[in-house]
Design an enzyme around this catalytic site. Structure first.
Site, PDB file in Angstrom:
ATOM      1  N   LYS A   1      11.931 -16.845  -1.097  1.00  0.00           N
ATOM      2  CA  LYS A   1      11.492 -15.972  -0.005  1.00  0.00           C
ATOM      3  C   LYS A   1      10.202 -15.268  -0.447  1.00  0.00           C
ATOM      4  CE  LYS A   1      15.404 -16.784   2.190  1.00  0.00           C
ATOM      5  NZ  LYS A   1      15.448 -17.693   3.357  1.00  0.00           N
TER       6      LYS A   1
ATOM      7  N   SER B   1      15.599 -17.195   9.178  1.00  0.00           N
ATOM      8  CA  SER B   1      15.631 -17.013   7.733  1.00  0.00           C
ATOM      9  C   SER B   1      16.789 -16.110   7.340  1.00  0.00           C
ATOM     10  CB  SER B   1      14.306 -16.393   7.238  1.00  0.00           C
ATOM     11  OG  SER B   1      14.384 -16.075   5.868  1.00  0.00           O
TER      12      SER B   1
ATOM     13  N   SER C   1      13.296 -22.026   6.225  1.00  0.00           N
ATOM     14  CA  SER C   1      13.164 -20.569   6.289  1.00  0.00           C
ATOM     15  C   SER C   1      11.787 -20.069   5.865  1.00  0.00           C
ATOM     16  CB  SER C   1      14.233 -19.900   5.425  1.00  0.00           C
ATOM     17  OG  SER C   1      13.992 -20.142   4.054  1.00  0.00           O
TER      18      SER C   1
ATOM     19  N   SER D   1      15.405 -25.982   3.206  1.00  0.00           N
ATOM     20  CA  SER D   1      15.537 -25.439   4.556  1.00  0.00           C
ATOM     21  C   SER D   1      14.175 -25.016   5.092  1.00  0.00           C
ATOM     22  CB  SER D   1      16.484 -24.226   4.555  1.00  0.00           C
ATOM     23  OG  SER D   1      15.845 -23.092   3.981  1.00  0.00           O
TER      24      SER D   1
END
Length: 267
Positions: free
Chosen positions: A144, A228, A89, A87
């Site tokens: 992250k 995100s 994010s 993704s």
């Protein structure tokens, strides 16, 4: 599908068959050969000897694959593991289709499958790009940036991140159509780590009152701040869910030909 579990089962099964053959079945085959040779004065021909010593196919496959599977298990569990970014994010730091390497040793060694840490090394630092098992669905891996350590006070308001009451420094780098409409590229200084983030001034995004990161937990955010799914929505990352620290992009592949021109360190 838990690949770690399948790998552990494959190593255990092939290792058990290999050990059984080494300790019991192989001596039995040699014993049969010796008995057959003692029963004849002319000696055994080569095909007969080969037939008596021939390993059954499960033993042959186990002997061949066990060392390979064991090396893969050790490397993947304790040294480095590859992942693909699914993704956006973490844009602009990581793009969809990036293949990354994750240091499994950085935050201590953990047993495969059960994930218990048996050797402490270092703890995550503010600014690290960390892979972890999603708290709401542990079979899914998330990536992250760590912005809050245990005991930190974290607030996100008006697209500004605050850590322990202080605004995190950021500076405008680029804006306009080169990126996308209303998309801003900014450089953020998070602890000792300088990195880029995206913000969209027209997207109100989430507002988050101040929270305190509990002991044994971490607060994470994506670098693509308005797109995100991170700790602002579902909370903190438990220490037991940590997989490792992402440290390099080694390939990019988003459907065309693989590209190795984007090989780089992750900051």
């Amino acid at each position: 599908m838990d690949f770690s579990l399948l790998l552990v089962i494959a190593v255990a099964l092939s290792g058990a068959i290999y050990l059984l053959d080494l300790l019991w079945l192989r001596p039995k085959r040699r014993e049969r050969l010796a008995t057959a040779e003692a029963a004849t004065t002319e000696g055994l021909d080569a095909p007969t000897r080969e037939k008596l010593l021939k390993e059954p196919w499960p033993i042959d496959y186990s002997r061949s694959f066990f060392p390979v599977l064991l090396v893969v298990l050790v490397v993947r569990s304790f040294i480095v593991e590859p992942f693909q970014i699914p993704s956006g994010s973490m844009k602009p730091t990581l793009e969809v289709g990036d293949f990354i390497l994750v240091n499994k040793f950085a935050y201590g060694l953990r047993l495969p499958v059960v994930h218990n840490r048996f050797l402490e090394v270092d703890d995550p630092e503010r600014g690290d790009v960390m892979v972890f098992r999603f708290p709401e669905e542990p079979s899914v891996n998330f990536i992250k940036r760590v912005v809050g350590l245990p005991g930190d006070r974290i607030r996100y308001e008006g697209k500004q991140l605050y850590v322990n009451g202080d605004p995190v420094t950021k500076a405008l780098i680029e804006e306009g159509p080169e990126l996308s409409p209303q998309q801003l590229l900014l450089e953020e200084q998070l602890g000792s780590v300088s990195h880029y983030i995206y913000n969209n001034p027209r997207d109100p995004g989430p507002q988050m009152r101040e929270v305190v990161v509990p002991d044994g937990h971490y607060f994470t955010m994506g670098d693509n701040r308005d797109h995100s799914n991170d700790s602002r929505y579902w909370g903190f990352v438990p220490e037991d869910n940590i997989v490792g620290r992402a440290f390099a992009v080694w390939m990019h592949w988003d459907g065309g030909l693989p590209s190795f021109t984007s090989v780089r360190r992750i900051e």
